[in-house]
Design a protein around this motif. Structure first.
Motif, PDB file in Angstrom:
ATOM      1  N   UNK A 143       0.816  -1.227   0.000  1.00 54.42           N
ATOM      2  CA  UNK A 143       0.000   0.000   0.000  1.00 54.42           C
ATOM      3  C   UNK A 143       0.845   1.270   0.000  1.00 54.42           C
ATOM      4  N   UNK A 144       2.110   1.164  -0.428  1.00 54.85           N
ATOM      5  CA  UNK A 144       3.022   2.307  -0.461  1.00 54.85           C
ATOM      6  C   UNK A 144       3.313   2.917   0.898  1.00 54.85           C
ATOM      7  N   UNK A 145       2.946   2.185   1.949  1.00 59.89           N
ATOM      8  CA  UNK A 145       3.253   2.657   3.292  1.00 59.89           C
ATOM      9  C   UNK A 145       4.653   2.185   3.660  1.00 59.89           C
ATOM     10  N   UNK A 146       5.656   2.921   3.161  1.00 54.29           N
ATOM     11  CA  UNK A 146       7.026   2.475   3.351  1.00 54.29           C
ATOM     12  C   UNK A 146       7.577   2.899   4.703  1.00 54.29           C
ATOM     13  N   UNK A 147       8.659   2.234   5.080  1.00 50.37           N
ATOM     14  CA  UNK A 147       9.230   2.506   6.391  1.00 50.37           C
ATOM     15  C   UNK A 147      10.732   2.342   6.316  1.00 50.37           C
ATOM     16  N   UNK A 148      11.454   3.237   6.999  1.00 55.01           N
ATOM     17  CA  UNK A 148      12.919   3.162   7.018  1.00 55.01           C
ATOM     18  C   UNK A 148      13.395   3.094   8.464  1.00 55.01           C
ATOM     19  N   UNK A 149      14.049   1.991   8.817  1.00 57.70           N
ATOM     20  CA  UNK A 149      14.497   1.778  10.188  1.00 57.70           C
ATOM     21  C   UNK A 149      16.021   1.716  10.252  1.00 57.70           C
ATOM     22  N   UNK A 150      16.558   2.164  11.366  1.00 60.14           N
ATOM     23  CA  UNK A 150      18.009   2.168  11.563  1.00 60.14           C
ATOM     24  C   UNK A 150      18.392   1.481  12.862  1.00 60.14           C
ATOM     25  N   UNK A 151      19.550   0.856  12.829  1.00 55.96           N
ATOM     26  CA  UNK A 151      20.160   0.534  14.122  1.00 55.96           C
ATOM     27  C   UNK A 151      21.671   0.662  14.042  1.00 55.96           C
ATOM     28  N   UNK A 152      22.253   0.976  15.192  1.00 57.28           N
ATOM     29  CA  UNK A 152      23.704   0.992  15.362  1.00 57.28           C
ATOM     30  C   UNK A 152      23.988  -0.005  16.476  1.00 57.28           C
ATOM     31  N   UNK A 153      24.983  -0.854  16.259  1.00 61.78           N
ATOM     32  CA  UNK A 153      25.201  -1.921  17.234  1.00 61.78           C
ATOM     33  C   UNK A 153      26.687  -2.091  17.531  1.00 61.78           C
ATOM     34  N   UNK A 154      26.978  -2.379  18.795  1.00 63.10           N
ATOM     35  CA  UNK A 154      28.325  -2.743  19.207  1.00 63.10           C
ATOM     36  C   UNK A 154      28.254  -4.131  19.813  1.00 63.10           C
ATOM     37  N   UNK A 155      29.204  -4.969  19.449  1.00 62.07           N
ATOM     38  CA  UNK A 155      29.161  -6.358  19.915  1.00 62.07           C
ATOM     39  C   UNK A 155      30.557  -6.858  20.254  1.00 62.07           C
ATOM     40  N   UNK A 156      30.642  -7.620  21.340  1.00 63.91           N
ATOM     41  CA  UNK A 156      31.874  -8.333  21.694  1.00 63.91           C
ATOM     42  C   UNK A 156      31.600  -9.823  21.565  1.00 63.91           C
ATOM     43  N   UNK A 157      32.478 -10.489  20.831  1.00 64.70           N
ATOM     44  CA  UNK A 157      32.403 -11.954  20.713  1.00 64.70           C
ATOM     45  C   UNK A 157      33.612 -12.509  21.415  1.00 64.70           C
ATOM     46  N   UNK A 158      33.383 -13.463  22.323  1.00 67.13           N
ATOM     47  CA  UNK A 158      34.500 -14.093  23.018  1.00 67.13           C
ATOM     48  C   UNK A 158      34.204 -15.576  23.178  1.00 67.13           C
ATOM     49  N   UNK A 159      35.245 -16.392  22.973  1.00 66.42           N
ATOM     50  CA  UNK A 159      35.031 -17.831  23.109  1.00 66.42           C
ATOM     51  C   UNK A 159      36.331 -18.583  23.044  1.00 66.42           C
ATOM     52  N   UNK A 160      36.236 -19.869  23.251  1.00 69.56           N
ATOM     53  CA  UNK A 160      37.421 -20.710  23.075  1.00 69.56           C
ATOM     54  C   UNK A 160      37.030 -21.910  22.227  1.00 69.56           C
TER      55      UNK A 160
END
Lengths: 382, 382, 382
Positions: A365-382
Motif C-alpha cells: 500500500x506504499x506505506x514504506x518505512x525506514x528503520x536504523x540501528x547501530x550496534x556494538x558487539x563483543x564476541x569471546x570464546x574458546x
C-alpha cells in the motif's frame, strides 16, 4: 583429522582458535573437549514510527562438548544454548530449546562422515557458518527468513577437499522436517536435503569456507560455489523446520545458492535463497477468518570486505528480500544495507564489532518505512 | 571406594565404562568428574487407528558432575537433563525440570551412605538402573506407570555386598513425596521408602545389579531379590511423586518386587509393581464433572536375554498391566511384547539398539487396539 | 591478580576455597575454570493462619565458568543457574532465566576493571556477596525487596584496596535497567549506578568484604562503609530491575548504605536500603480497577556473629521493613528475627547451617500475623 584436541567437524563448523581445552581419559578411551562462546551486544534502534530505544543483551551463550568414545572414528558433538533468545526463539508452542546440536558421527575414513542426530542441515553457507564466525553482528534477513536450520536425522557427507586443485563435497540429509527438539505430533512426511560444494581452485586455507572474512589472507584466489535443494514433505511450520505452526501440512521446497571468494584479505560472498510452495495460505479449519502462511519468496545477499594488516576489517552487505506475489499483501519487500568495522583480536575467537544498518520495508500500500540501528558487539570464546 | 576417578555411587548407578575424565585440584581438596550421555532414536509408529508416522529425537541428553569436596567421604553428584522430553516431561504445572540429581553424600565407612538432596528413591530395579544401561530402548510400561521416581529428602543406605556369599543392602528414604524440583504448595505429608536387596550367591561382578544384560558373563550364577515399600502421605499427584495434580491430597502406597538372575551371558529379570489407594477418584471441588484419578493397579514384567560372544545380544520382554477395578473404565488393560537386538561396542557406553514392540490395549467396552513400533537407537556416553 | 587458577573478580565475588579445578590450553591462549555450587535445604514452616508444612528443595545449583582468552587481561565469567526457583523466579513473563552472569572484563592494570555484559550491579553489600558466602540460609527480607540485582550494561570499577591503610573502591554501571535476560520491549531509559566503598583501616584479609562472618579472624579491626545510588529511568517492573511488569513506566531511584566490621572472629553488619518514586501506583489503562505498584519504602538490617575456634558460628539478624505511606495499605510493615548456628567444614565451600526465624507482619488494619520457620541447609561447592 585431529589437530591437538580439536576435532575437525565440517558438519559442525564451530569456529576454533588455538588448541582449546580438553580432557582425555587415563585409558585413552574417551576424549572430552569443552568450549564456550558468548556474544554480548548493545544496539541503538531508531524505527521510523517508534521512539528510539536501546536493546542490550547476551545474544548468544553456548557451551559445546565434543570428543570421541572408544576410538577416534566415533565422534560426538553437543552444543547447548542458554540465552533467552536462543532458548525461547521461534515457536512458542515448544517449551524450551536448550539443545542445538546433539549428534554422533561415524567417520570410517577421511571422506565419509555419517551422522545420526540433530545438527544443521546442509543448507545455505551463512547458516552453516557458526554465528561466532560472522563479519557483521548477525546473519542476513534472507538467512533469517529462508534458512533450513537444524533438524534431526541421518546426515551423510562425502568430503573431498584438496589443496590447490578442483575438489568438491557432497552433503545429504534425511530428517524429520519438523526442526529442533520436536516432540509434538509426528507424521510420515520427511525432509530430504542435498548439497554440492565446489572448490574450483582447491580448498580454502584453514577451513576458510567455514568462516567469513579472509583472516588467513589467501595467497592464491579461492572460490567456493555451492547449491542446496531441500524438500520438506508434510511440513508443519511457516518456514518449514522453523516458525509457528500452520493449520494444515504443506509440501515446501527450498533452493539455496552460494558463492564465496577470498584473496589477500579481500572477501566476497553472494547468496540466493528461495522457498517454494503451491498454496501458501493456511486457514484455521475451526475459524476461517484466522489464517497463517508459508513464507514463500526469494532473497539475495551480497557481502564485501577487506581485512587490513592491523586486523581491522571493513565490511558492507546488501540484502534484498521479495515475498512471492501470493503473499505480497502480507509481508513487505525489504532492502537492507549494513556497514561494519571489526577488530579481530584473536581471529573470530575474540573480536569487537560495530555496525550500522538501514532497513527499508516497502509495503504493497506504499506505506514504506525506514528503520536504523547501530550496534556494538563483543564476541569471546574458546 | 574410588577406582581411578570413578566414584562408585550405588545410589546413583550412572553406567561407567573405562576411567572417565576428571579434574582434581592442585591442592587435592576437590575432585570434579564430568560425564555426558546421549540417546538418539528414530521410531516408526503404526497405531491401529492412526496413519503411520516417524518420531525422531534426542530422547535423553544428560550431563553429570560428581566428585568430592575436602575429603573423599564427602561426595556430591549432580545430573542435568536437557532434552525436550526430559525437561518438560510430566507435570505441565512445573515450568522446567533440568535438575535430575543434586545430592551430597556422607560416606563415613564402606557400609553407610547418607545422602541429602534429590535423587532416585530406592524403588524398582529398572528405574534405579540408569536409562543408559537398559537392554531395550526404554523401560517397561509398568515402570512408566508405577515407579516412584526421584524425590528430595534424606537417603540412608546400609550397603553390605560381598563376593560369593550371601549379602544384602538396606536402603531407606524420607522425602517430600512431591517429586523432582517441587516448589509449589507444601504440606506436612512426607513419603517413606524402604528397600531390601538380597544377593543369595554374592554380589554381581562389576556392579552387575546396576545394569541389564550379562555383559560381564558371570562365571557363577548370580541372583538379586529385592522388595521396596513406599508410603506417600498427602500425595498431590496422580502417580504420587509424578503425574499431573490431583484435586485433593491422597495417601498412596507402592509395593515393588524384583528378581534378577545372570549367568554366562544369560540374563533374566522379573518385576511386580503396584500402587494402592483407598479412594482413587479426585473431584474438582469447583466443578464436580471434572475428575482425575490416582493410577491404582498392578503390573508384571519378564525379560530374558542372551549375549553372544560377538557382543550381539537378543532380548525379549513381556509386560502386563492391570488397572484396579476402581478405575478400569478409565484406563485399558495392557499387554506389551518387545523383541530387541543390541550391539555393544563399548558395553553400555556405546551401543546400537533395534527393537520391535507390539502393544495391546484392552478397553472395558471391548474396543481393543493393537499398536506397533520399530525403533533404532544409538546410546553414547562417557 | 591470579592465584593458581583463581581469577580474582571483585565484580563477581563467587566464594572460592582452595585452588579449584581448571584447564589451560596447551598453547596457553585460554584458561577455563569450572566451579559448581549447590544448596540443599529443608524447612519446617508454621505460618499463623496455615497448617504446618515441610518445604525441601535444591534452592540453588550453579555452574560457573571463568578464565581468560588470549591474555590474562581479558577475562570472562559465566554463571548458569538450574534450580527451579532460580530459573523461574521473578517475572512470569520471562520464559526462562538460566543465565545469571555472562560478562567479559578488560583489566588493563590492577586498578581498572571494565566489564561489558550481565552481572550484579554495584548495589547493597549482601546482594553482592555470593549466596554461597552468607551466614544465615538466605539474604534478608530487605535485600529481597530493595536490592537492585543484575543488569546488562557497562560496568566500570576503579579498585584501590590496600593493606592496613585507608583505601577505597569506586564502582559504576550504565545498564538497561530492565534486569536479567530481558528481551521484551526496549526503551531509551537506562539505569545509572554509582557506589563508593571505604576501608578506613585497610582491606579485609582474603577478600573478607566479599563474604559474611570473620572466617579469617582478622588480627586488626577492619571496617567497610559503602553507599550506592541507583537511578532507573523509565523502569518497567515493580522493583525496578526485578518484579512483575508495571502498566506504565516509572522513574525509580534507590539508596543503599552498608557497614561491615570484623575483628577476631566477631562480625557485625548493618544495612539501610530504600526505594523512591513519585507516583508508585500503576493503573491498567484498559481496566482502571486493576493496579500494581512500585514497592516504595525502606528497610534496615543488623547482623552480629561470633565464630568459635571450632569453626562453629552463632549469628543473629534483625530486619525491619517499612513500606512508604503511599502504599502502606497494600503491604505490611515487617519485623524479622533470625538466629542461626553454622558449622564451617571447609569455610563457605562446605558448611552446615541451621536457622530459626520469626516474621511479624503488621497490616494497617491491625490484622497482624506471626510466622515461624526452622531450616537446615547444606552448602557445597568448589
Amino acid at each position: 583429522q585431529e589437530d591437538g584436541n580439536n576435532i575437525k567437524l565440517t558438519a559442525l563448523p564451530y569456529y576454533n582458535y588455538g588448541k582449546g581445552v580438553g580432557l582425555t581419559s587415563p585409558d585413552s578411551l574417551f576424549q572430552f573437549n569443552i568450549r564456550f562462546r558468548m556474544q554480548n551486544r548493545i544496539s541503538y534502534l531508531k524505527d521510523e514510527d517508534k521512539d528510539a530505544a536501546y536493546e542490550a543483551a547476551i545474544r548468544r551463550l553456548r557451551l559445546r562438548f565434543d570428543g570421541y568414545v572408544g576410538m577416534p572414528e566415533i565422534v560426538y558433538a553437543i552444543q547447548l544454548s542458554f540465552s533467552e533468545r536462543d532458548v525461547a526463539s521461534g515457536n512458542k508452542e515448544e517449551r524450551i530449546n536448550i539443545i542445538r546440536d546433539a549428534i554422533v558421527f561415524y567417520r570410517p575414513d577421511k571422506n565419509w562422515n555419517i551422522g545420526f542426530g540433530q545438527t544443521k542441515l546442509p543448507g545455505n553457507r551463512q547458516r552453516i557458518n557458526s554465528s561466532g564466525a560472522l563479519q557483521l553482528t548477525d546473519r542476513s534477513i534472507n538467512n533469517a527468513m529462508f534458512n533450513i536450520d537444524r533438524d534431526f536425522g541421518l546426515h551423510t557427507y562425502y568430503l573431498n577437499e584438496k589443496t590447490n586443485q578442483f575438489s568438491y563435497n557432497i552433503k545429504t540429509a534425511i530428517s524429520t522436517g519438523e526442526g529442533r527438539n520436536w516432540t509434538q505430533e509426528s507424521d510420515n512426511g520427511l525432509a530430504y536435503t542435498g548439497k554440492v560444494e565446489l572448490f574450483p581452485f582447491g580448498a580454502f586455507e584453514g577451513n576458510g569456507s567455514l568462516f567469513e572474512g579472509d583472516i588467513t589472507r589467501e595467497q592464491k584466489p579461492k572460490l567456493m560455489l555451492s547449491g542446496a535443494y531441500h524438500f520438506n514433505e508434510k511440513a508443519r511450520r511457516t518456514r518449514g523446520t522453523v516458525g509457528t505452526l500452520l493449520f494444515d501440512q504443506k509440501n515446501i521446497s527450498s533452493l539455496l545458492l552460494d558463492a564465496m571468494f577470498k584473496y589477500q584479505g579481500w572477501s566476497f560472498q553472494a547468496a540466493y535463497l528461495s522457498r517454494m510452495n503451491n498454496d501458501p495460505i493456511s486457514v484455521n479449519p475451526d475459524d476461517n477468518t484466522e489464517t497463517t502462511y508459508v513464507f514463500k519468496g526469494m532473497g539475495t545477499d551480497a557481502q564485501l570486505s577487506y581485512l587490513f594488516p592491523t586486523n581491522y576489517e571493513v565490511v558492507g552487505r546488501y540484502s534484498y528480500q521479495q515475498p512471492h506475489s501470493d503473499i505480497e499483501n502480507l509481508h513487505p519487500t525489504t532492502n537492507q544495507l549494513s556497514l561494519g568495522v571489526s577488530k579481530y583480536i584473536w581471529e573470530h575467537a575474540l573480536k569487537l564489532q560495530a555496525e550500522v544498518t538501514n532497513t527499508q520495508l516497502d509495503y504493497l500500500n506504499n506505506n514504506d518505512q525506514s528503520n536504523w540501528y547501530v550496534r556494538f558487539q563483543v564476541e569471546i570464546g574458546i
